[in-house]
Design a protein around this motif. Structure first.
Motif, PDB file in Angstrom:
ATOM      1  N   GLN A  82     -14.421  14.758   5.991  1.00 41.54           N
ATOM      2  CA  GLN A  82     -12.964  14.624   6.022  1.00 41.54           C
ATOM      3  C   GLN A  82     -12.454  14.485   7.452  1.00 41.54           C
ATOM      4  N   THR A  83     -13.060  15.230   8.381  1.00 38.72           N
ATOM      5  CA  THR A  83     -12.651  15.146   9.785  1.00 38.72           C
ATOM      6  C   THR A  83     -12.892  13.742  10.342  1.00 38.72           C
ATOM      7  N   VAL A  84     -14.084  13.195  10.053  1.00 38.65           N
ATOM      8  CA  VAL A  84     -14.401  11.840  10.512  1.00 38.65           C
ATOM      9  C   VAL A  84     -13.457  10.819   9.872  1.00 38.65           C
ATOM     10  N   LEU A  85     -13.219  10.980   8.567  1.00 36.73           N
ATOM     11  CA  LEU A  85     -12.357  10.040   7.852  1.00 36.73           C
ATOM     12  C   LEU A  85     -10.922  10.110   8.372  1.00 36.73           C
ATOM     13  N   GLU A  86     -10.438  11.307   8.681  1.00 38.45           N
ATOM     14  CA  GLU A  86      -9.087  11.451   9.214  1.00 38.45           C
ATOM     15  C   GLU A  86      -8.935  10.693  10.530  1.00 38.45           C
ATOM     16  N   VAL A  88     -10.676   8.004  11.382  1.00 40.13           N
ATOM     17  CA  VAL A  88     -10.662   6.582  11.030  1.00 40.13           C
ATOM     18  C   VAL A  88      -9.291   6.196  10.476  1.00 40.13           C
ATOM     19  N   GLU A  89      -8.722   7.059   9.618  1.00 38.87           N
ATOM     20  CA  GLU A  89      -7.409   6.784   9.034  1.00 38.87           C
ATOM     21  C   GLU A  89      -6.324   6.713  10.111  1.00 38.87           C
ATOM     22  N   GLU A  90      -6.425   7.621  11.096  1.00 38.65           N
ATOM     23  CA  GLU A  90      -5.445   7.612  12.186  1.00 38.65           C
ATOM     24  C   GLU A  90      -5.542   6.312  12.973  1.00 38.65           C
ATOM     25  N   ARG A  91      -6.759   5.898  13.266  1.00 34.23           N
ATOM     26  CA  ARG A  91      -6.952   4.620  13.973  1.00 34.23           C
ATOM     27  C   ARG A  91      -6.417   3.460  13.128  1.00 34.23           C
ATOM     28  N   ASP A  92      -6.713   3.522  11.851  1.00 35.55           N
ATOM     29  CA  ASP A  92      -6.311   2.432  10.962  1.00 35.55           C
ATOM     30  C   ASP A  92      -4.797   2.262  10.969  1.00 35.55           C
ATOM     31  N   ASN A  93      -4.075   3.375  10.827  1.00 36.38           N
ATOM     32  CA  ASN A  93      -2.608   3.314  10.774  1.00 36.38           C
ATOM     33  C   ASN A  93      -1.977   3.024  12.127  1.00 36.38           C
ATOM     34  N   ASN A  94      -2.485   3.680  13.181  1.00 36.91           N
ATOM     35  CA  ASN A  94      -1.815   3.641  14.477  1.00 36.91           C
ATOM     36  C   ASN A  94      -2.354   2.581  15.436  1.00 36.91           C
ATOM     37  N   ILE A  95      -3.492   1.994  15.089  1.00 41.27           N
ATOM     38  CA  ILE A  95      -4.060   0.974  15.981  1.00 41.27           C
ATOM     39  C   ILE A  95      -4.316  -0.319  15.225  1.00 41.27           C
ATOM     40  N   TYR A  96      -5.271  -0.283  14.302  1.00 37.84           N
ATOM     41  CA  TYR A  96      -5.691  -1.516  13.645  1.00 37.84           C
ATOM     42  C   TYR A  96      -4.539  -2.194  12.910  1.00 37.84           C
ATOM     43  N   ARG A  97      -3.851  -1.458  12.056  1.00 36.89           N
ATOM     44  CA  ARG A  97      -2.771  -2.049  11.278  1.00 36.89           C
ATOM     45  C   ARG A  97      -1.578  -2.384  12.178  1.00 36.89           C
ATOM     46  N   ILE A 105      -0.599   2.677   5.826  1.00 36.13           N
ATOM     47  CA  ILE A 105      -0.766   3.190   4.462  1.00 36.13           C
ATOM     48  C   ILE A 105      -0.177   4.600   4.400  1.00 36.13           C
ATOM     49  N   PRO A 106       0.789   4.854   3.503  1.00 35.09           N
ATOM     50  CA  PRO A 106       1.416   6.186   3.425  1.00 35.09           C
ATOM     51  C   PRO A 106       0.386   7.282   3.127  1.00 35.09           C
ATOM     52  N   GLU A 107       0.656   8.463   3.652  1.00 33.82           N
ATOM     53  CA  GLU A 107      -0.231   9.610   3.457  1.00 33.82           C
ATOM     54  C   GLU A 107      -0.389   9.954   1.978  1.00 33.82           C
ATOM     55  N   GLU A 108       0.729   9.857   1.215  1.00 32.81           N
ATOM     56  CA  GLU A 108       0.649  10.207  -0.206  1.00 32.81           C
ATOM     57  C   GLU A 108      -0.220   9.226  -0.977  1.00 32.81           C
ATOM     58  N   GLN A 109      -0.306   7.985  -0.492  1.00 34.76           N
ATOM     59  CA  GLN A 109      -1.177   7.007  -1.153  1.00 34.76           C
ATOM     60  C   GLN A 109      -2.645   7.284  -0.845  1.00 34.76           C
ATOM     61  N   ARG A 145     -10.127   8.477  -0.958  1.00 38.49           N
ATOM     62  CA  ARG A 145      -9.680   8.110   0.381  1.00 38.49           C
ATOM     63  C   ARG A 145     -10.610   7.084   1.016  1.00 38.49           C
ATOM     64  N   LEU A 146     -11.903   7.199   0.739  1.00 41.22           N
ATOM     65  CA  LEU A 146     -12.869   6.223   1.254  1.00 41.22           C
ATOM     66  C   LEU A 146     -12.635   4.843   0.638  1.00 41.22           C
ATOM     67  N   VAL A 147     -12.310   4.822  -0.642  1.00 41.87           N
ATOM     68  CA  VAL A 147     -12.028   3.543  -1.313  1.00 41.87           C
ATOM     69  C   VAL A 147     -10.786   2.896  -0.703  1.00 41.87           C
ATOM     70  N   VAL A 148      -9.728   3.708  -0.507  1.00 37.35           N
ATOM     71  CA  VAL A 148      -8.492   3.191   0.090  1.00 37.35           C
ATOM     72  C   VAL A 148      -8.768   2.662   1.493  1.00 37.35           C
ATOM     73  N   GLN A 149      -9.547   3.421   2.276  1.00 34.36           N
ATOM     74  CA  GLN A 149      -9.843   3.007   3.645  1.00 34.36           C
ATOM     75  C   GLN A 149     -10.698   1.748   3.669  1.00 34.36           C
ATOM     76  N   SER A 150     -11.647   1.651   2.755  1.00 40.69           N
ATOM     77  CA  SER A 150     -12.505   0.464   2.681  1.00 40.69           C
ATOM     78  C   SER A 150     -11.680  -0.793   2.396  1.00 40.69           C
ATOM     79  N   LYS A 151     -10.743  -0.684   1.458  1.00 37.58           N
ATOM     80  CA  LYS A 151      -9.880  -1.820   1.142  1.00 37.58           C
ATOM     81  C   LYS A 151      -8.996  -2.180   2.331  1.00 37.58           C
ATOM     82  N   SER A 152      -8.531  -1.156   3.054  1.00 39.57           N
ATOM     83  CA  SER A 152      -7.699  -1.408   4.220  1.00 39.57           C
ATOM     84  C   SER A 152      -8.472  -2.165   5.293  1.00 39.57           C
ATOM     85  N   LEU A 153      -9.725  -1.758   5.531  1.00 43.80           N
ATOM     86  CA  LEU A 153     -10.541  -2.435   6.540  1.00 43.80           C
ATOM     87  C   LEU A 153     -10.862  -3.870   6.124  1.00 43.80           C
ATOM     88  N   ASP A 154     -11.018  -4.099   4.818  1.00 43.98           N
ATOM     89  CA  ASP A 154     -11.205  -5.478   4.327  1.00 43.98           C
ATOM     90  C   ASP A 154      -9.988  -6.325   4.666  1.00 43.98           C
TER      91      ASP A 154
END
Length: 324
Positions: A82-86, A88-97, A105-109, A145-154
């Protein structure tokens, strides 16, 4: 002494003493002894049943202990994941996207639960139901969360196909090589000020290195400042990377570029020093996005291995004293 009992004999018209039968006495004694023996056997049986375990019970108890131990290990691994994924999620929202102008991607999603019927009803019959259910819930949330993140990276990969120039401009490497570092002295966040010893916000990262250590441009861009007229920074360089990004390199001993020069990622731009408000030779490095100072820790994906980045994260999180 037992009482003597009599009965009235109508034939002799007199009272006669009642004589006890020998066989009946023996019967009473036997019944008493038998009762004592049975009670003793019953008490011993109850004791052994409650105090001693059968071989099968011992096996089951060991299996239960082993299962609890394994569930504890599993929960620790889930926490680490979860720590590693968090991160990645932070990078995804604040950098990549953000790079590709895609909505975060909203936190609730990301952390939405599973609705509908009770998915864990069959687990309530287990002895350690709470442990099993809580672990299962955490694992399923992590999987989602991994599925959501995988789709986001795609999605990001598709957006990146036509963004090569943009990606080259982003400050994406550590400005000082690891082999030249003495240590990573201080990270982004609240730190102790070395001069007045109070807590204050440290807006960048301090890389301790000997004076004269090469400093490299973190991304393609144009040098917009190379002077010592900013308070506290001493000799410093600012590179405008476009897209709202500016990187800053402070406390230099000398420059290798001038204002207006275009640079590529990895170009030598200056050398570590201790000019300005500095306590020791080091590079103070900042990144700004649309004027806001942001944590540079998320911008080193270009030249650090996962192990090196993990070590950098650990050092940057230390609540130590900054050098400027």
């Amino acid at each position: 002494m037992s009482k003597v009992k009599y009965y009235y004999d109508s034939e002799t018209l007199s009272y006669r003493k009642i004589e006890g039968k020998r066989g009946r006495k023996i019967g009473y004694i036997f019944l008493y002894v038998a009762s004592v023996v049975l009670c003793s056997i019953l008490l011993v049986t109850i004791f052994f049943y409650t105090a001693l375990e059968t071989p099968n019970e011992k096996v089951l108890k060991r299996e239960l202990t082993n299962m609890q131990f394994r569930y504890d290990l599993l929960n620790k691994k889930i926490t680490q994941a979860q720590t590693v994924l968090e991160n990645v999620e932070e990078r995804d929202n604040n950098i990549y996207r953000l790079y590709f102008e895609a909505n975060p991607i909203p936190e609730e999603q990301r952390k939405a639960g599973f609705g509908g019927v009770n998915r864990y009803e069959e687990m309530y019959n287990y002895e350690n139901a709470d442990l099993i259910i809580s672990t299962t819930k955490r694992l399923e949330e992590l999987q989602k969360r991994l599925v959501v993140q995988s789709k986001s990276l795609d999605e990001i990969a598709i957006l990146a196909e036509d963004k090569e120039e943009f990606l080259a401009s982003i400050p994406a490497i550590q400005p000082v090589n690891n082999e030249n570092l003495t240590r990573m002295a201080s990270g982004y966040g609240m730190r102790n000020d070395p001069f007045n010893k109070t807590r204050k916000m440290h807006w960048g990262m301090d890389f301790t290195a000997p004076k004269g250590t090469p400093v490299y441009a973190a991304g393609d861009g144009k040098v917009v400042r190379a002077d010592n007229s900013a308070a506290g920074f001493g000799k410093h360089i600012r590179i405008d990377h476009g897209y709202g990004y500016v990187s800053l390199y402070a406390h230099l001993s000398k420059y290798n570029v001038r204002k207006g020069k275009k640079v590529k990622r990895g170009d030598l731009i200056g050398f570590v020093g201790s000019t300005g408000r500095s306590q020791a030779p080091h590079l103070h490095y900042e990144i700004r996005k649309n004027g806001d100072k942001i944590n540079p820790i998320n911008f080193y994906y270009g030249n650090l291995s996962p192990k090196e980045f993990e070590e950098l994260l650990k050092n940057a999180a230390k609540q130590n004293q900054s050098l400027d």
